[in-house]
Each structure stands twice: as C-alpha cells, then as structure tokens.
Scaffold this motif. Structure first.
Motif, mmCIF file in Angstrom:
data_model
loop_
_atom_site.group_PDB
_atom_site.id
_atom_site.type_symbol
_atom_site.label_atom_id
_atom_site.label_comp_id
_atom_site.label_asym_id
_atom_site.label_seq_id
_atom_site.Cartn_x
_atom_site.Cartn_y
_atom_site.Cartn_z
ATOM 1 N N LYS A 194 -9.554 5.599 1.414
ATOM 2 C CA LYS A 194 -10.926 6.490 1.149
ATOM 3 C C LYS A 194 -12.334 7.228 1.883
ATOM 4 O O LYS A 194 -11.686 8.204 2.289
ATOM 5 C CB LYS A 194 -11.909 6.095 -0.236
ATOM 6 N N LEU A 209 -7.479 -0.195 0.021
ATOM 7 C CA LEU A 209 -7.753 1.482 -0.420
ATOM 8 C C LEU A 209 -9.819 2.003 -0.463
ATOM 9 O O LEU A 209 -9.353 2.976 -0.246
ATOM 10 C CB LEU A 209 -7.920 1.041 -1.858
ATOM 11 N N GLU A 210 -10.214 0.598 0.139
ATOM 12 C CA GLU A 210 -11.307 1.240 0.812
ATOM 13 C C GLU A 210 -11.803 2.477 1.566
ATOM 14 O O GLU A 210 -11.728 3.531 2.290
ATOM 15 C CB GLU A 210 -12.426 0.099 0.725
ATOM 16 N N PHE A 228 0.585 -1.007 -0.064
ATOM 17 C CA PHE A 228 0.106 -0.053 0.048
ATOM 18 C C PHE A 228 0.796 0.748 0.195
ATOM 19 O O PHE A 228 0.264 2.176 -1.174
ATOM 20 C CB PHE A 228 -0.912 -0.183 1.687
ATOM 21 N N ARG A 234 -4.550 -8.573 -4.529
ATOM 22 C CA ARG A 234 -5.731 -7.823 -5.347
ATOM 23 C C ARG A 234 -6.770 -7.140 -4.360
ATOM 24 O O ARG A 234 -6.955 -5.902 -3.771
ATOM 25 C CB ARG A 234 -6.053 -8.253 -6.579
ATOM 26 N N GLU A 235 -7.449 -8.832 -3.618
ATOM 27 C CA GLU A 235 -8.394 -8.369 -2.454
ATOM 28 C C GLU A 235 -7.728 -7.633 -1.329
ATOM 29 O O GLU A 235 -8.421 -6.624 -1.096
ATOM 30 C CB GLU A 235 -8.797 -9.972 -2.262
ATOM 31 N N THR A 236 -6.610 -7.679 -0.744
ATOM 32 C CA THR A 236 -6.219 -7.092 0.341
ATOM 33 C C THR A 236 -5.748 -5.911 0.091
ATOM 34 O O THR A 236 -7.100 -4.507 0.520
ATOM 35 C CB THR A 236 -5.047 -7.422 0.917
ATOM 36 N N LEU A 237 -5.328 -4.919 -1.513
ATOM 37 C CA LEU A 237 -4.884 -4.165 -1.719
ATOM 38 C C LEU A 237 -6.387 -3.041 -1.312
ATOM 39 O O LEU A 237 -6.618 -1.914 -1.399
ATOM 40 C CB LEU A 237 -4.231 -4.163 -2.243
ATOM 41 N N LEU A 238 -8.014 -3.783 -2.540
ATOM 42 C CA LEU A 238 -8.717 -2.882 -3.069
ATOM 43 C C LEU A 238 -9.600 -2.970 -1.385
ATOM 44 O O LEU A 238 -10.128 -2.041 -1.294
ATOM 45 C CB LEU A 238 -9.802 -4.361 -3.439
ATOM 46 N N SER A 239 -9.545 -3.566 0.084
ATOM 47 C CA SER A 239 -9.841 -3.441 0.597
ATOM 48 C C SER A 239 -9.712 -1.988 2.224
ATOM 49 O O SER A 239 -9.935 -0.915 2.155
ATOM 50 C CB SER A 239 -9.541 -4.558 1.881
ATOM 51 N N LEU A 257 0.575 -6.231 -6.603
ATOM 52 C CA LEU A 257 -0.350 -6.065 -7.115
ATOM 53 C C LEU A 257 -1.315 -6.993 -7.136
ATOM 54 O O LEU A 257 -2.606 -6.854 -6.270
ATOM 55 C CB LEU A 257 -0.867 -4.212 -7.493
#
Length: 367
Positions: free
Chosen positions: A252, A248-249, A189, A241-246, A237
């Motif tokens: 935000k 990033l959310e 991240f 993917r799944e860890t980084l999407l979480s 990345l």
C-alpha cells in the motif's frame, strides 16, 4: 535403502515423490493413500506406487517414512491422527506444504511423543495436476527446503536426505519462520497480485469489451499463476496470514508512493523507479528454478494456412520433444498469428528452437 515409504496424497507432488524415491531406492515399498479413490487406483495402475494402503492406520504403523503430500489444512489433521497411532520408534514424518510455521507448531505433538518430524517443501510444480502428471524428475535442480526442529538428530535429517536423493533437488535447511517470510515475498504475495490484476480487467470488461481479447500475450503471462487452485491458495494465505498482512501494508505504501509521483508529474523519479527495478530484476537468475514454477514457452510466428500446426508439432515429434501445451494468440504487440508452445523444461525449449530453425523459416522468439 529398504523400507516402507507411506505417501499420503496421490497428486502431482505425492506421485512425483513416489517415482523419484523408487528410482533411487528400487527395493523400497511405496505405499499410497488418498481420499480420492480414483486417484489412488490410477497411481497403482500407472505403477507410481507399489500398493494401496489398506487403511491410514495400517500403512502409517508399518512405515519407515511418512510423507504428507496433501493441502496444509489436511496436513494438520493428519498429524493429529498420527499422534494416536503406534508408529515405529525411528520413523521419519515429513510434509510438502507451502507454509511451515503453523505446521511445525502442530508437529510439536509428534515431537513430544519422540517421533521425528521434519518439515519439507519441494519448490517445484507443473501446469498440470493429478497423479497422471507425476514425473520422476519433477524436482530436478529445484530447491527442496527442510525445516527440522532445533536440536533434531542429524542422523535422522541425513536419513531423510538419502530417501530424497532421487529427487535430484537442491536441499536447503531453513527455519520455519524464515521459510514463510521468503515464500510469502516470492510466491504467496505474487499470487495475490496476479489475481488482483485479473480482477482489474474484469472490472472494466463491461465498459471496454476489447480488454479480454487484448489481454492475451504479455498480460496473460504475468497473470498465469492466477489460474492456480483457489482452495489451495485460500489455505496458504490463511496459514501465512501474518506475513502477508505485513507485505500488503508495505505494498500500500509502495503504490501510494507511485501515485504521488504521478500526481507531481515527477518524470525523473518515475524513471528512477523503473530503472532501479530493472537493475535488480536483471540480477535475479530467472532461468533457475524457484518458488513459482517456471514457464518454458516458445513463440512461433506462423503463416495462416491449413496444417501449419501439425507441421510444426510433427517436426518436434520427430525429435521426441514433449509439448505440455499449445495455443494460438491473435495479438502480441503487433505480431499476428503467434503459436505459443509450452515445454516441461528449458532443455526441451532450447531443443525446439534448434529444431524449428533447422526445418522451417518461421521466426521463433522467447516471451
């Protein structure tokens, strides 16, 4: 220990593992393989490996240990290839990838064939790349994470630890899922954030041309990791993917909170936000080696006259202190003519401070 150690990937990590294993197990045969024949030949010329693999199949089938020191995407392909070969019954296969869950899922293919696979991740690196930058003690005091399958034979895990003893790393056992979550937060991240900060500067460069000059110093330090390999980080990345999407959310929401505090002009909460971050950050042992390679820089406030750089490097050379990089920055928060010297480790950094304080009147300070 004796035996054949087959290392696939003659880069910084693969080369350093070869050197560290040889240092502790001098009678082992270190066999190297790389699709880049130039790097492979260089590894042999530099004495990093004992021999070049005649072929992937030949080296793998006679190996006692196989280390896949290549990008995570290539590691998956290599596992597929290994499944087609007649490997030794007690061979240990491991990797060095920065993500583990997908690799371990792929490695089930080996497990089903009775082949031991133990995921690995040496959490160390350097500002340089390639086998020429390989060092025997690159991993010293760094964390080396292992992610064996549940129920893996302890004897095989202990055998791998013995093979890796020359790294002098701190070996920890962790599940693949926890590994990816932890490295996602503290390594993957931050690389996204560093790259996004650089993009922010790029977006305003055409209207604020001074921004790139003033981005030296502190901004350069916090975005330094954005200079890492784009191909490598693309693969990392997508693998995590799944860890980084979480993450990033959550980011935000965090930035939305800061935005709201600014809209409300909430001075007390803004102060509390920075205070809480400072308190937690000050508790982190930043001088110890972690997921992101440490930068051991020294700033020297130098006068502007010919020969000043050679004078300083001369003093360091007399003390046999190695320099990994050197540059001059024009601006660092009202300090001008600052020489930035980078070192391999904290010990060299401290020795350099003592050396320059003894021999010059120049002010030295840490970033």
């Amino acid at each position: 220990m004796q035996g054949n150690v087959f290392i696939v990937g003659m880069g910084l990590i693969g080369g350093s593992l070869a050197l560290s294993i040889k240092s502790r197990h001098p009678h082992a045969a270190i066999i190297g393989y790389d699709i880049n024949n130039e790097q492979l030949q260089l590894a042999k010329t530099l004495g990093v490996i004992d021999e070049q693999a005649a072929s992937f199949r030949d080296a793998a089938e006679k190996a006692d240990v196989i280390i896949l020191a290549c990008p995570v995407k290539e590691t998956e392909k290599m596992i597929n290839q290994l499944c087609q070969l007649s490997l030794k019954k007690d061979v240990i296969v491991t990797d060095t990838g920065s993500t583990k869950a997908k690799i371990m899922k792929k490695a089930v293919l080996l497990k089903e064939k009775g082949i031991t696979f133990i995921g690995g991740h040496p959490m160390a690196g350097s500002h340089k790349s390639g086998v020429a930058a390989a060092k025997t003690l690159l991993f010293e005091n760094a964390f080396y994470l292992l992610t064996p399958f549940q129920g893996e034979e302890k004897a095989q895990i202990e055998k791998l630890k013995v093979w890796l003893a020359g790294t002098r790393a701190k070996i920890l056992m962790i599940s693949p899922e926890e590994h990816d979550q932890v490295t996602g937060v503290i390594s993957h991240f931050p690389h996204i954030i560093a790259a996004s900060l650089v993009h922010q500067v790029e977006h305003v460069e055409h209207t604020l041309p001074l921004v790139t000059r003033l981005a030296a110093g502190g901004f350069g330090d916090i975005t330094r990791i954005a200079s890492s390999s784009p191909q490598m980080w693309t693969e990392i990345l997508l693998h995590n993917r799944e860890t980084l999407l979480s993450l990033l959310e959550h980011w935000k929401k965090e930035m939305g909170r800061v935005r709201q505090l600014l809209i409300e002009k909430n001075e007390a909460e803004i102060s509390a936000y920075f205070t809480k971050a400072k308190v937690f950050r000050d508790q982190i042992p930043i001088h110890k080696r972690g997921a992101i390679p440490s930068f051991y820089d020294l700033y020297v406030d130098v006068p502007d006259y010919p020969g000043v750089i050679s004078e300083i490097t001369g003093y360091l050379a007399e003390e046999r202190i190695s320099i990994t990089n050197i540059k001059i920055i024009e601006t660092r928060e009202d300090i001008y003519g600052v020489l930035v010297i980078s070192f391999q480790n904290e010990n060299d950094q401290r020795r350099a401070i003592d050396c320059l304080n003894r021999n010059t009147d120049y002010e030295t300070f840490l970033p």
